[in-house]
Enzyme design. Structure first.
Site, short mmCIF file in Angstrom:
data_model
loop_
_atom_site.label_atom_id
_atom_site.label_comp_id
_atom_site.label_asym_id
_atom_site.label_seq_id
_atom_site.Cartn_x
_atom_site.Cartn_y
_atom_site.Cartn_z
N LEU A 144 -4.87 38.63 -3.58
CA LEU A 144 -5.86 37.72 -4.15
C LEU A 144 -5.85 36.39 -3.42
O LEU A 144 -6.86 35.72 -3.32
CB LEU A 144 -5.56 37.46 -5.63
CG LEU A 144 -5.33 38.65 -6.56
CD1 LEU A 144 -5.19 38.14 -7.98
CD2 LEU A 144 -6.47 39.64 -6.47
N GLY A 145 -4.64 35.99 -2.94
CA GLY A 145 -4.55 34.70 -2.28
C GLY A 145 -3.21 34.46 -1.63
O GLY A 145 -2.25 35.22 -1.82
N THR B 67 -5.63 32.47 -10.07
CA THR B 67 -5.11 32.74 -8.73
C THR B 67 -4.92 31.42 -7.98
O THR B 67 -3.89 31.18 -7.36
CB THR B 67 -6.10 33.64 -7.96
OG1 THR B 67 -6.24 34.87 -8.69
CG2 THR B 67 -5.61 33.94 -6.56
N HIS C 208 -2.07 29.31 -9.49
CA HIS C 208 -0.80 29.85 -8.99
C HIS C 208 -0.53 29.39 -7.55
O HIS C 208 0.54 28.86 -7.25
CB HIS C 208 -0.88 31.38 -9.09
CG HIS C 208 0.28 32.14 -8.52
ND1 HIS C 208 1.14 32.86 -9.31
CD2 HIS C 208 0.70 32.34 -7.24
CE1 HIS C 208 2.05 33.45 -8.55
NE2 HIS C 208 1.81 33.16 -7.29
N GLU C 209 -1.51 29.57 -6.67
CA GLU C 209 -1.30 29.27 -5.25
C GLU C 209 -1.12 27.76 -5.01
O GLU C 209 -0.33 27.36 -4.16
CB GLU C 209 -2.45 29.81 -4.40
CG GLU C 209 -2.60 31.34 -4.42
CD GLU C 209 -1.38 32.10 -3.93
OE1 GLU C 209 -0.57 31.52 -3.18
OE2 GLU C 209 -1.22 33.28 -4.31
N HIS D 227 2.41 26.87 -5.55
CA HIS D 227 3.24 27.06 -4.35
C HIS D 227 3.06 25.89 -3.38
O HIS D 227 4.02 25.39 -2.79
CB HIS D 227 2.84 28.34 -3.60
CG HIS D 227 3.26 29.61 -4.28
ND1 HIS D 227 4.51 29.81 -4.78
CD2 HIS D 227 2.58 30.77 -4.50
CE1 HIS D 227 4.59 31.04 -5.29
NE2 HIS D 227 3.43 31.63 -5.13
N HIS E 215 8.10 31.62 -7.31
CA HIS E 215 7.86 32.59 -8.39
C HIS E 215 8.99 32.55 -9.42
O HIS E 215 10.14 32.28 -9.08
CB HIS E 215 7.75 34.01 -7.81
CG HIS E 215 6.52 34.20 -6.96
ND1 HIS E 215 6.56 34.81 -5.74
CD2 HIS E 215 5.24 33.85 -7.18
CE1 HIS E 215 5.33 34.84 -5.22
NE2 HIS E 215 4.52 34.25 -6.08
N TRP F 3 10.76 34.74 -10.70
CA TRP F 3 11.93 35.58 -10.41
C TRP F 3 12.62 35.16 -9.11
O TRP F 3 13.53 35.83 -8.62
CB TRP F 3 11.54 37.07 -10.35
CG TRP F 3 10.55 37.40 -9.27
CD1 TRP F 3 10.83 37.95 -8.05
CD2 TRP F 3 9.14 37.21 -9.29
NE1 TRP F 3 9.67 38.09 -7.32
CE2 TRP F 3 8.61 37.64 -8.05
CE3 TRP F 3 8.23 36.67 -10.24
CZ2 TRP F 3 7.25 37.58 -7.74
CZ3 TRP F 3 6.89 36.61 -9.93
CH2 TRP F 3 6.42 37.05 -8.69
N THR G 108 12.75 28.19 -16.85
CA THR G 108 12.11 29.50 -16.65
C THR G 108 13.24 30.52 -16.69
O THR G 108 14.13 30.47 -15.86
CB THR G 108 11.37 29.58 -15.31
OG1 THR G 108 12.30 29.33 -14.25
CG2 THR G 108 10.24 28.59 -15.23
ZN LIG Z 1 2.79 33.50 -5.60
#
Ligand SMILES: [Zn+2]
Length: 443
Positions: free
Chosen positions: A209-210, A258, A261-262, A265, A271, A273, A286
């Site tokens: 997606l990105g 999307t 989220h990006e 970053h 992320h 995890w 988290t």
């Molecule tokens: Zn990501």
């Protein structure tokens, strides 16, 4: 989560996870993978062997900045300046008709772009009465805002959108390290990445997606821009850019998360995890997570990390869950993004080059909303750059919050009020020459 583990164990697990992801990609997943940043970073590392070392150095700076900040009692501080980030959206399309907008058209409309900027602000400011709101006690208003740039790099008026018909390619493959499609996109359209957040919206291959690019620690050298500078930004497939409008028709990824989220970053978030089994994302709030939750609904999920069972934070923007599940940046994620803006030279410059708030001849102070409940905004307007002191006192004259702001332009400051008892307060702002006060009712 913020954990320490046996290094070899982690490397082996990391390899296994990477292999799994590669195998999943090779089998062509039933739905697109949310994010390609791990592969994007591999591309950047292959171009710059020192990249991972530079990222490690930046991370040390971020962690050290956060430690210094947390030494001050947060309730005694007045609040944080709202960072404003100018955005340019480069639409790179292969539609020869010149027609703009509509389903299946990579030449997306201005309205679709506007809907994405709106979503960014709703999510990053945790705005009430929007999908970006939450009542989670660890949920944060990050105090970061986005707007379409109103001037181009030459200073001419702009709407912050550039359009490029590029018939040579019907899609771009950022996944493939050798193809260098991120550099190709940058050759087609690029505004200096120390003044704008560049978002390329185009057709992506390989079911991602990105993609995004993590911030860097090195100083900007305007004369010799490195590849790293030229590709600094976010790349999003046009079908997932914006919210429920035009080309956005996916039932799973239709609310513009999307890009939320990006951009996370781009501001240094990892992320949930930690890109590893129960890995480290440098945020204590988290919970440890075994891996991404790439689902089509929002089911409760749990992880077993270090022998402890914890609920996965599927509402976190840095997970892979569908757009409808997400509404959360945590306090620690907020601290990390704000630290990145302070310690990454290029991010700092982007914020500093944002259009200042209006300048006023006399010191002008606005407080809104007022009366206010959980937080209010203090707007301090004056001429040029000045240092100023803000003091919040109760009616008995006791100072309940105080903070000095150095060498700032006209600023907007978010004041959290949850630690204050209900009642009237005085918000006093003093520059070297002037003082102005406003009454504030907390209820
Ligand atoms: Zn990501």
């Amino acid at each position: 989560m913020n954990g320490r583990k046996n290094k070899h164990f982690r490397v082996i697990l990391g390899l296994l996870l990477g292999l799994n992801t590669l195998m999943a990609a090779a089998q062509t997943p039933a739905f697109p993978q949310r994010c390609g940043i791990v592969f994007r970073e591999q591309t950047l590392e292959s171009r710059d062997p020192r990249r991972s070392e530079k990222r490690r150095l930046l991370n040390e700076k971020i962690e050290s900045y956060i430690r210094t900040q947390s030494e001050q009692a947060p309730s005694a501080r007045v609040g944080e300046v709202v960072y404003r980030i100018p955005v340019v959206v480069h639409v790179v399309h292969s539609n020869s008709s010149g027609f703009i907008g509509g389903t299946g058209n990579s030449n997306i409309s201005d309205e679709q772009i506007a809907s994405q900027i709106r979503v960014l602000n709703e999510d990053y400011r945790r705005m009430a009465n929007t999908r970006g709101f939450n009542t989670n006690p660890i949920g944060a208003d990050t105090g970061i805002e986005f707007y379409l740039a109103r001037t181009d790099p030459d200073g001419s008026t702009s709407n912050g959108i550039t359009r490029h018909y590029y018939p040579q390619r019907s899609s771009f493959d950022v996944y493939n390290a050798s193809s260098g499609d991120d550099l190709l996109l940058s050759q087609i359209a690029y505004w200096p990445s120390d003044r704008y957040l560049n978002i390329w919206v185009t057709t992506l291959r390989n079911d991602y997606l990105g993609y995004s690019q993590f911030p860097a620690a090195e100083n900007y050298d305007g004369l010799n821009p490195t590849e790293n500078e030229l590709t600094d930004g976010v790349i999003i497939d046009y079908r997932y850019f914006g919210s429920e409008i035009g080309a956005v028709t996916s039932p799973t990824y239709r609310y513009g998360r999307t890009t939320t989220h990006e951009v996370g970053h781009w501001l240094g978030l990892i992320h949930t995890w930690g890109d590893d089994v129960c890995g480290n994302d440098y945020c204590n709030d988290t919970p440890p997570t075994e891996g991404p939750n790439q689902t089509t609904e929002c089911p409760e999920k749990f992880s077993n990390c270090n022998g402890v069972r914890t609920r996965n934070q599927i509402e976190n923007y840095l997970d892979y869950t569908p757009d409808a599940c997400m509404n959360l940046f945590t306090q620690d994620q907020k601290a990390r993004m704000r630290a990145v803006i302070e310690v990454s030279p290029r991010r700092q410059r982007v914020v500093k080059s944002s259009e200042p708030l209006p300048q006023t001849e006399k010191l002008t102070v606005n407080v809104f909303p007022n009366p206010a409940q959980s937080q209010t905004t203090l707007e301090v307007l004056f001429t040029g750059f000045q240092s100023f002191l803000v003091q919040v006192t109760d009616l008995a004259g006791r100072i309940v919050k105080t903070q000095r702001y150095t060498d700032s332009p006209s600023s907007s400051i978010t004041i959290p009020l949850s630690t204050l008892q209900n009642g009237y307060y005085i918000v006093k702002v003093s520059t070297d020459k002037e003082t102005t006060a406003r009454r504030l009712l907390v209820y």
